[in-house]
Write an enzyme that holds these catalytic residues in place. Structure first.
Site, PDB file in Angstrom:
ATOM      1  N   GLU A 286       0.825  -1.201   0.000  1.00 42.61           N
ATOM      2  CA  GLU A 286       0.000   0.000   0.000  1.00 42.61           C
ATOM      3  C   GLU A 286       0.869   1.265   0.000  1.00 42.61           C
ATOM      4  O   GLU A 286       0.446   2.322  -0.460  1.00 42.61           O
ATOM      5  CB  GLU A 286      -0.912  -0.010   1.234  1.00 42.61           C
ATOM      6  CG  GLU A 286      -2.287   0.560   0.969  1.00 42.61           C
ATOM      7  CD  GLU A 286      -3.294   0.256   2.072  1.00 42.61           C
ATOM      8  OE1 GLU A 286      -4.283  -0.434   1.779  1.00 42.61           O
ATOM      9  OE2 GLU A 286      -3.088   0.689   3.212  1.00 42.61           O
ATOM     10  N   HIS A 307       6.637 -26.927  -0.553  1.00 44.70           N
ATOM     11  CA  HIS A 307       5.949 -28.066  -1.169  1.00 44.70           C
ATOM     12  C   HIS A 307       4.790 -27.614  -2.042  1.00 44.70           C
ATOM     13  O   HIS A 307       3.967 -28.426  -2.459  1.00 44.70           O
ATOM     14  CB  HIS A 307       5.488 -29.034  -0.072  1.00 44.70           C
ATOM     15  CG  HIS A 307       6.635 -29.599   0.695  1.00 44.70           C
ATOM     16  ND1 HIS A 307       7.163 -30.849   0.439  1.00 44.70           N
ATOM     17  CD2 HIS A 307       7.408 -29.058   1.671  1.00 44.70           C
ATOM     18  CE1 HIS A 307       8.205 -31.056   1.247  1.00 44.70           C
ATOM     19  NE2 HIS A 307       8.367 -29.972   2.002  1.00 44.70           N
ATOM     20  N   LYS A 421     -13.804   0.831  -3.913  1.00 45.86           N
ATOM     21  CA  LYS A 421     -14.833   1.279  -2.966  1.00 45.86           C
ATOM     22  C   LYS A 421     -15.924   2.049  -3.696  1.00 45.86           C
ATOM     23  O   LYS A 421     -17.110   1.824  -3.476  1.00 45.86           O
ATOM     24  CB  LYS A 421     -14.215   2.191  -1.902  1.00 45.86           C
ATOM     25  CG  LYS A 421     -13.398   1.473  -0.865  1.00 45.86           C
ATOM     26  CD  LYS A 421     -13.024   2.461   0.237  1.00 45.86           C
ATOM     27  CE  LYS A 421     -11.955   1.903   1.136  1.00 45.86           C
ATOM     28  NZ  LYS A 421     -11.380   2.923   2.025  1.00 45.86           N
TER      29      LYS A 421
HETATM   30  O1  PA5 Z   1      -3.284   1.599   5.931  1.00 46.63           O
HETATM   31  C1  PA5 Z   1      -4.408   2.046   5.751  1.00 46.63           C
HETATM   32  O2  PA5 Z   1      -4.650   3.265   5.817  1.00 46.63           O
HETATM   33  C2  PA5 Z   1      -5.561   1.133   5.444  1.00 46.63           C
HETATM   34  O3  PA5 Z   1      -5.187  -0.175   5.330  1.00 46.63           O
HETATM   35  C3  PA5 Z   1      -6.608   1.226   6.529  1.00 46.63           C
HETATM   36  O4  PA5 Z   1      -6.045   0.844   7.742  1.00 46.63           O
HETATM   37  C4  PA5 Z   1      -7.816   0.326   6.229  1.00 46.63           C
HETATM   38  O5  PA5 Z   1      -8.335   0.636   4.984  1.00 46.63           O
HETATM   39  C5  PA5 Z   1      -8.888   0.501   7.293  1.00 46.63           C
HETATM   40  O6  PA5 Z   1      -9.275   1.840   7.374  1.00 46.63           O
HETATM   41  P1  PA5 Z   1     -10.070   2.404   8.608  1.00 46.63           P
HETATM   42  O7  PA5 Z   1      -9.203   2.273   9.813  1.00 46.63           O
HETATM   43  O8  PA5 Z   1     -10.358   3.817   8.272  1.00 46.63           O
HETATM   44  O9  PA5 Z   1     -11.316   1.576   8.746  1.00 46.63           O
END
Ligand code: PA5
Length: 449
Positions: A286, A307, A421
């Site tokens: 990310e 494996h 989303k």
């Molecule tokens: O690293 C990030 O920002 C994301 O992975 C969020 O943690 C994830 O999308 C969850 O978001 P939120 O804490 O707003 O529910």
């Protein structure tokens, strides 16, 4: 005095990159480090994690611990509802530190809201029906769909079971200090709350209450975890790979990426490291996968995956480099017994421990993969202690931040996550997405998706 409990060995990378190339990267390490520490690079409003090991002081830790102790006193099960960075750090720490089987842990910490599945949630509620339950709902935005819908179902179940007032005493919300639907709901219902600092993004939040609260409920020493991270601040800073372990790993990743090794496999040799690797996968993917660049992070569990994926690792497309994650010392040592008949022909291993065998599996795999054209380096962890894990968390966070800057991306945003989303909201008919919904419907007309 602090002891460095993780190390990084790039000995075999040096066989394939011309001598001096890693040293030449000191300038890149220095540039990235300077930008990060001066807080003037991309995403500089999300750098709160850099100082967390220090800002998460004794008072803050004590207040998290006191709520955790209360829950430990009254609950058999804590259900943590969250996804991505609001879930993976806690799970990584609990799996790394605890007994291998969930049933052996008290309280058990179970997870929900990281998928969308009726069977999972039904099974979870069935499992908890005769147990005392508490809930930690974690969402920085407070509006994420997956934990949002899971929490609705769990909240309804809690209120039916305990009554609304008592349920509220058993629900702890971890969210933004001011904004979001979860903050509002927590205020209305009177839930206890923890704040996620505005300048700490989800995947960098394991050392806030997001990670620390469930970790403390699981009986893990969060002071030592934070202390470990604090220690890592020392050996993960500086302008050269000799001083800055995180910079060293970041530089090697970038060198290999520029040579066409676009996938990094983090290969661990212990089942307790599975979720550490999952946490790392999110941190890396990310943070770096944007602007049509980025190292693709993958994780494998050895020897299990030797494996299944071992064939590909040995002979598949050669765009992979491998970082082995090796644990020096397990909590127990089990030796192979000797049998007088030796029917299974394993007496040659009698008296040797699983760790000895595993260590030879690692060495054998490393050499085989090098022969197969996979550049490989190794991160070694001294033990399964809180301080070692704290050091590892901070090391990886700092390394991925530096690596992202070396790749010239903003490591602290995730604009690409919005695409699915938006489509999902439009398809589900959420207000404000009507036009997109119509476009998607016409695009899908006649398709049997
Ligand atoms: O690293 C990030 O920002 C994301 O992975 C969020 O943690 C994830 O999308 C969850 O978001 P939120 O804490 O707003 O529910």
């Amino acid at each position: 005095m602090s002891v460095q409990k993780i190390s990084y060995n790039d000995r075999f990378i040096r066989d394939i990159v011309p001598s001096g190339e890693i040293e030449m990267y000191n300038a890149s390490i220095a540039d990235a480090e300077k930008m990060l520490m001066a807080k003037n690079g991309p995403g500089n409003d999300f750098l709160g994690w850099l100082d967390l090991p220090k800002t998460m002081n004794k008072e803050k830790i004590a207040s998290i611990q006191s709520v955790a102790d209360e829950i430990r006193g009254k609950a058999d099960i804590l259900i943590c509802v969250g996804i991505g960075g609001s879930y993976l750090g806690a799970r990584a720490a609990i799996e790394y530190m605890s007994n291998s089987f969930d049933d052996m842990r008290k309280p058990r910490v179970l997870f929900a809201g990281h998928s969308i599945n009726s069977d999972y949630i039904t099974d979870l509620l069935e499992l908890t029906k005769d147990k005392e339950v508490a809930i930690n709902v974690v969402s920085k935005s407070g509006t994420t769909t997956e934990p949002g819908v899971a929490f609705r179902v769990i909240r309804q179940w809690m209120e039916e079971r305990y009554g609304r007032k008592e349920a509220a005493k058993r629900i702890i919300a971890t969210t933004d200090p001011h904004k979001g639907a979860l903050r509002k709901l927590a205020g209305e219902e009177g839930y206890a709350t923890f704040e996620i600092p505005a300048d700490v993004g989800g995947r960098f939040s394991v050392l806030t209450a997001v990670g620390l609260f469930p970790i403390a409920v699981a009986g893990i020493d969060i002071s030592s975890l934070v202390k470990g991270a604090c220690e890592a601040m020392d050996f993960c800073s500086g302008n050269s790979f000799e001083k800055n372990l995180a910079g060293h790993y970041a530089a090697v990743r970038n060198i290999l990426f520029r040579r066409g090794f676009t996938t990094e496999v983090l290969a661990s040799f212990q089942p307790q490291l599975h979720f550490v690797a999952e946490w790392w996968k999110q941190l890396s993917g990310e943070s770096e996968g944007k602007s049509n660049t980025g190292i693709f992070p993958a994780a494998l569990d050895y020897t299990t995956d030797l494996h299944s994926m071992g064939q590909y690792m040995q002979e598949g497309i050669r765009n992979i480099f491998e970082t082995f994650l090796v644990l020096k010392k397990t909590k127990h040592s089990v030796a192979i017994p000797k049998f007088s008949d030796d029917g299974d022909e394993l007496n040659y291993l009698a008296g040797r421990s699983f760790e000895d065998i595993n260590s030879n599996a690692y060495k054998g795999t490393l050499l085989a993969h090098l022969d197969g054209g996979v550049p490989a380096a190794t991160i070694t962890l001294d033990d399964r202690s809180e301080t070692t894990l704290g050091q590892l968390f901070y090391f990886f966070e700092k390394a991925i931040a530096l690596s992202g800057y070396m790749l010239r991306v903003n490591p602290f945003d995730q604009p690409g996550v919005e695409a699915y989303k938006k489509n999902m909201f439009a398809l589900l008919g959420k207000a404000g997405f009507t036009d997109l919904g119509a476009k998607l419907s016409s695009r899908m007309q006649g398709m049997d998706l």
